[in-house]
Design a protein around this motif. Structure first.
Motif, short mmCIF file in Angstrom:
data_model
loop_
_atom_site.label_atom_id
_atom_site.label_comp_id
_atom_site.label_asym_id
_atom_site.label_seq_id
_atom_site.Cartn_x
_atom_site.Cartn_y
_atom_site.Cartn_z
N ALA A 135 39.31 45.69 36.08
CA ALA A 135 38.61 45.42 34.83
C ALA A 135 39.36 46.09 33.68
N GLY A 136 39.57 45.34 32.63
CA GLY A 136 40.24 45.90 31.46
C GLY A 136 39.33 46.82 30.68
N LYS A 137 39.94 47.71 29.91
CA LYS A 137 39.15 48.60 29.05
C LYS A 137 38.29 47.76 28.12
N GLY A 138 37.05 48.17 28.02
CA GLY A 138 36.11 47.48 27.14
C GLY A 138 35.52 46.21 27.72
N SER A 139 35.89 45.84 28.94
CA SER A 139 35.39 44.58 29.51
C SER A 139 33.92 44.65 29.87
N ARG A 140 33.40 45.85 30.16
CA ARG A 140 32.00 46.07 30.55
C ARG A 140 31.63 45.23 31.77
N ALA A 141 32.58 45.05 32.68
CA ALA A 141 32.35 44.31 33.92
C ALA A 141 31.27 45.01 34.74
N GLY A 142 30.77 44.31 35.72
CA GLY A 142 29.71 44.86 36.57
C GLY A 142 30.26 45.54 37.81
N PHE A 143 30.21 46.86 37.83
CA PHE A 143 30.70 47.62 38.97
C PHE A 143 29.87 47.31 40.22
N SER A 144 28.57 47.23 40.07
CA SER A 144 27.69 46.92 41.20
C SER A 144 28.01 45.55 41.79
N ASP A 145 28.29 44.58 40.93
CA ASP A 145 28.65 43.24 41.40
C ASP A 145 29.95 43.30 42.20
N LEU A 146 30.91 44.04 41.69
CA LEU A 146 32.18 44.19 42.40
C LEU A 146 31.96 44.80 43.79
N CYS A 147 31.11 45.80 43.85
CA CYS A 147 30.82 46.44 45.14
C CYS A 147 30.30 45.42 46.15
N GLN A 148 29.35 44.61 45.73
CA GLN A 148 28.77 43.63 46.64
C GLN A 148 29.79 42.59 47.08
N HIS A 149 30.54 42.07 46.12
CA HIS A 149 31.55 41.05 46.46
C HIS A 149 32.63 41.64 47.36
N TYR A 150 33.06 42.84 47.06
CA TYR A 150 34.10 43.50 47.86
C TYR A 150 33.61 43.71 49.29
N TYR A 151 32.39 44.18 49.43
CA TYR A 151 31.83 44.39 50.76
C TYR A 151 31.81 43.08 51.55
N ASN A 152 31.35 42.02 50.92
CA ASN A 152 31.29 40.72 51.60
C ASN A 152 32.69 40.26 52.03
N LEU A 153 33.67 40.43 51.16
CA LEU A 153 35.04 40.03 51.50
C LEU A 153 35.58 40.85 52.67
N ARG A 154 35.34 42.14 52.64
CA ARG A 154 35.83 43.01 53.74
C ARG A 154 35.11 42.67 55.04
N LYS A 155 33.83 42.38 54.95
CA LYS A 155 33.06 42.04 56.15
C LYS A 155 33.54 40.72 56.74
N GLN A 156 34.03 39.83 55.89
CA GLN A 156 34.56 38.55 56.35
C GLN A 156 35.94 38.70 56.99
N GLY A 157 36.54 39.88 56.89
CA GLY A 157 37.81 40.12 57.56
C GLY A 157 39.01 40.31 56.66
N LEU A 158 38.84 40.18 55.35
CA LEU A 158 39.97 40.39 54.46
C LEU A 158 40.34 41.86 54.44
N ASP A 159 41.65 42.14 54.36
CA ASP A 159 42.06 43.54 54.23
C ASP A 159 41.90 43.97 52.78
N ARG A 160 42.15 45.21 52.54
CA ARG A 160 41.91 45.79 51.21
C ARG A 160 42.67 45.05 50.11
N THR A 161 43.96 44.83 50.34
CA THR A 161 44.80 44.16 49.33
C THR A 161 44.30 42.76 49.04
N ALA A 162 43.99 41.99 50.08
CA ALA A 162 43.53 40.61 49.89
C ALA A 162 42.16 40.58 49.20
N ALA A 163 41.28 41.49 49.56
CA ALA A 163 39.96 41.53 48.94
C ALA A 163 40.06 41.86 47.46
#
Length: 180
Positions: A135-163
């Motif tokens: 997220a760029g400075k000032g973007s005010r992106a959703g950290f909580s949303d990122l956490c959920q999406h990242y968890y789902n991607l990792r659970k699906q088998g993607l490695d850290r870099t791919a997720a």
């Protein structure tokens, strides 16, 4: 005569109870035990911050002190170098995400725990640092949303870099609007 067996039973129970109570120590215990009890009660308070699993909104613990204490396994002072390092990490994240430092710390620790439950070891520090690059400075992106999406991607088998690469492609991150 029918009340006689009940009387005998009551008398027997009373005798057993009296013998049992007679075998119990009295209220006065040796004075040497009292200080020992106080020490045992006070000892757990020494690392109260490090043992917290979540910072409540009304908790006056600074998130950087909590995270540094968790890392150390014991409470650290607010002016400790480890707390200062965490302050810098949270400050950088605050420039990018819409949540407070407290919520970012809570979500990162929550994600760390969730990942460990599926056999993935990533620290809260790594999670915050990685997400801050998305997220760029000032973007005010959703950290909580990122956490959920990242968890789902990792659970699906993607490695850290791919997720992380998949998250970087999300239009919401580029626009700064929360993900749907």
């Amino acid at each position: 005569m029918s009340s006689s067996p009940f009387s005998l039973l009551r008398l027997s129970l009373s005798a057993v109870l009296a013998l049992g109570l007679a075998g119990c120590p009295g209220e006065s215990e040796p004075e040497t035990r009292e200080p020992e009890t106080r020490e045992r009660v006070a000892a757990p308070e020494a690392s109260a911050i490090a043992r917290k699993t979540w910072l409540q909104p009304t908790d006056d613990t600074d998130p950087e002190v909590w995270l540094a204490s968790r890392d150390a396994g014991a409470d650290v002072a607010a002016n400790a170098p480890a707390a200062k390092a965490w302050h810098d990490v949270l400050d950088a994240a605050d420039d990018r995400f819409g949540e407070t430092g407290r919520m970012i710390a809570n979500r990162a620790v929550q994600l760390e725990t969730m990942l460990s439950e599926i056999g993935i070891k990533e620290t809260a520090r790594e999670i915050i640092a990685d997400f801050s690059t998305l997220a760029g400075k000032g973007s005010r992106a959703g950290f909580s949303d990122l956490c959920q999406h990242y968890y789902n991607l990792r659970k699906q088998g993607l490695d850290r870099t791919a997720a992380l690469a998949a998250l970087a492609e999300q239009p919401a991150l580029k626009s700064g609007n929360p993900a749907p």
